[in-house]
Motif scaffolding. Structure first.
Motif, PDB file in Angstrom:
ATOM      1  N   ARG A 123      -3.392 -34.202  -3.648  1.00 35.70           N
ATOM      2  CA  ARG A 123      -4.782 -34.707  -4.264  1.00 35.70           C
ATOM      3  C   ARG A 123      -6.054 -34.437  -3.598  1.00 35.70           C
ATOM      4  N   VAL A 124      -6.735 -33.717  -4.507  1.00 36.59           N
ATOM      5  CA  VAL A 124      -7.986 -33.081  -4.153  1.00 36.59           C
ATOM      6  C   VAL A 124      -9.172 -33.563  -4.799  1.00 36.59           C
ATOM      7  N   GLN A 125     -10.224 -34.131  -4.346  1.00 33.98           N
ATOM      8  CA  GLN A 125     -11.575 -34.374  -5.010  1.00 33.98           C
ATOM      9  C   GLN A 125     -12.720 -33.714  -4.361  1.00 33.98           C
ATOM     10  N   LEU A 126     -13.629 -32.814  -5.211  1.00 34.17           N
ATOM     11  CA  LEU A 126     -14.752 -32.265  -4.826  1.00 34.17           C
ATOM     12  C   LEU A 126     -15.837 -33.197  -5.404  1.00 34.17           C
ATOM     13  N   SER A 127     -17.078 -33.343  -4.539  1.00 35.47           N
ATOM     14  CA  SER A 127     -18.313 -33.853  -4.973  1.00 35.47           C
ATOM     15  C   SER A 127     -19.428 -32.988  -4.647  1.00 35.47           C
ATOM     16  N   GLY A 128     -20.704 -33.469  -5.261  1.00 34.73           N
ATOM     17  CA  GLY A 128     -21.632 -32.927  -4.812  1.00 34.73           C
ATOM     18  C   GLY A 128     -21.900 -31.402  -4.714  1.00 34.73           C
TER      19      GLY A 128
END
Length: 402
Positions: A370-375
């Protein structure tokens, strides 16, 4: 002194020599000089210029076997990995008679205290004979100093270690060490390491020329191995790789060139199964990849499979996952080039990432990653997608920002 060669020949099938041996029963000291051990063929295994041991008569008052001083000068260890995959020293150990089974230890270990230990001028020579050509490397000089090291519960003593690596690089440790239980804390530093200096050990496994580049790294750590599972935490991790260049063994244009890769503020916790990085920056360079007519990516062909290597067994999923986080991942002035010859009209994509920034949080190991990208921020320049031998332009953009 004269009995040592006979003992080595009878017990180990080896050759040994002692230049000088002095024992002073009034001062409780032992000094040995010019000691060497070689195998039956005379190939060196280990040796040292001088060993000095100073035992304390006051040991009963310390309630521990106490040594005031232990000095080892110019030790040399010759390790050789034979063609059958065994170390040369293992053959000597196999020649020793099997030890008597010992009862399970009860209570505290034997109390031993070492007030000062020093090693100077050490060297390690390693040779690997398993490949088509022998590979050799030498490490040193090695220096070590430990103070107040003991098997007394909870006692730790300060120490330093420094070893020279090929190419004038340096690996150093400073911190504290305890033996009961086994525990240590301190700082590790690597300075000026060039991967190409040890590339001979990888040349039969990768289709790459020795890479250019210099690595500096450092971190603080805390390690403990008590009654439960060992714990290891590393903080203030910093890695800097500069002037990296990677190309195929047969030559040609570079696959990857980068002026700098810098990681700062890294933290690793083995018990918590977590890796956190405050900043990862990649600056100024170029990466290239190509897909041939059969649809094979050139980067996928860089590893050399061992002849007759069996397919790896499917790995069991770990019981727990790892959390990986990068607060700030940034690319600056990195050009990318991709050529695809698998299509009827070959395609080529070129662009320059003037600025790419984002945060990454991932969970890997158990189940699907599970990968989450931000900003995210993205600024591209000189974007070109062309097709065919005539390089007909499909897309051309001077700049693109998201």
């Amino acid at each position: 002194r004269h009995a040592v060669p006979d003992l080595a020949r009878e017990q180990l099938g080896a050759q040994a020599s002692v230049g000088e041996l002095r024992i002073n029963p009034f001062l409780a000291t032992l000094e040995a000089r010019d000691v060497a051990l070689a195998d039956a063929a005379g190939v060196p295994l280990l040796g040292f210029g001088r060993l000095f041991v100073d035992f304390e008569f006051s040991s009963p008052f310390h309630r521990a076997w106490t040594f005031a001083d232990l000095q080892l000068e110019q030790p040399v260890l010759d390790l050789q990995m034979e063609r059958d995959g065994r170390l040369n020293l293992q053959r000597l150990l196999d020649a020793l008679p099997p030890p008597e089974p010992e009862p399970e230890p009860a209570g505290e270990p034997v109390r031993v205290q070492l007030l000062r230990a020093a090693l100077v001028g050490g060297r390690l020579r390693y040779a690997d004979l398993r490949g088509a050509e022998p590979v050799r490397a030498e490490f040193g000089p090695l220096s070590l100093q430990l103070d107040d090291i003991a098997t007394i519960a909870g006692q730790r003593g300060p120490g330093t270690v420094e070893i020279g690596l090929p190419g004038d690089a340096r690996l150093a440790w400073s911190g504290e060490l305890g033996l009961h239980p086994l525990a240590s804390s301190g700082t590790v530093q690597l300075q000026g390491f060039e991967p190409r200096q040890l590339w001979d050990f990888a040349r039969e496994h990768v289709r790459l020329a020795p890479p250019a580049g210099v690595i500096d790294a450092s971190f603080d750590y805390e390690f403990a191995a008590g009654a439960g599972a060992p714990t290891l935490r590393a903080d203030a991790l910093r890695i800097a790789l500069r002037d990296l260049a990677v190309q195929r063994a047969e030559g040609g244009p570079a696959l990857l060139e980068l002026a700098a890769i810098e990681l700062a503020g890294g933290r690793v916790d083995l018990a918590a199964r977590s890796v956190e990085v405050e900043s990862l920056r990649v600056q100024r360079g170029r990466a290239a990849a190509a897909i041939d007519a059969a649809g094979v990516l050139d980067w996928s062909t860089l590893m050399v499979e061992a002849p007759g290597a069996a397919a790896p067994a499917p790995a069991a999923a770990p019981a727990e996952s790892w959390r990986v986080g990068v607060q700030s991942l940034a690319l600056q002035d990195v050009a990318l080039a991709l050529a695809d010859a698998s299509r009827a009209a070959p395609l080529a994509l070129d662009l320059t990432a003037r600025r790419l920034g984002l945060g990454v949080a991932a969970e890997i190991g158990a189940g699907e990653p599970r990968v989450q990208l931000s900003g995210g921020v993205l600024e591209l320049a000189d974007v070109a997608l062309v097709a065919g031998a005539e390089r007909e332009a499909l897309v051309r953009l001077a700049s693109l920002s998201l």
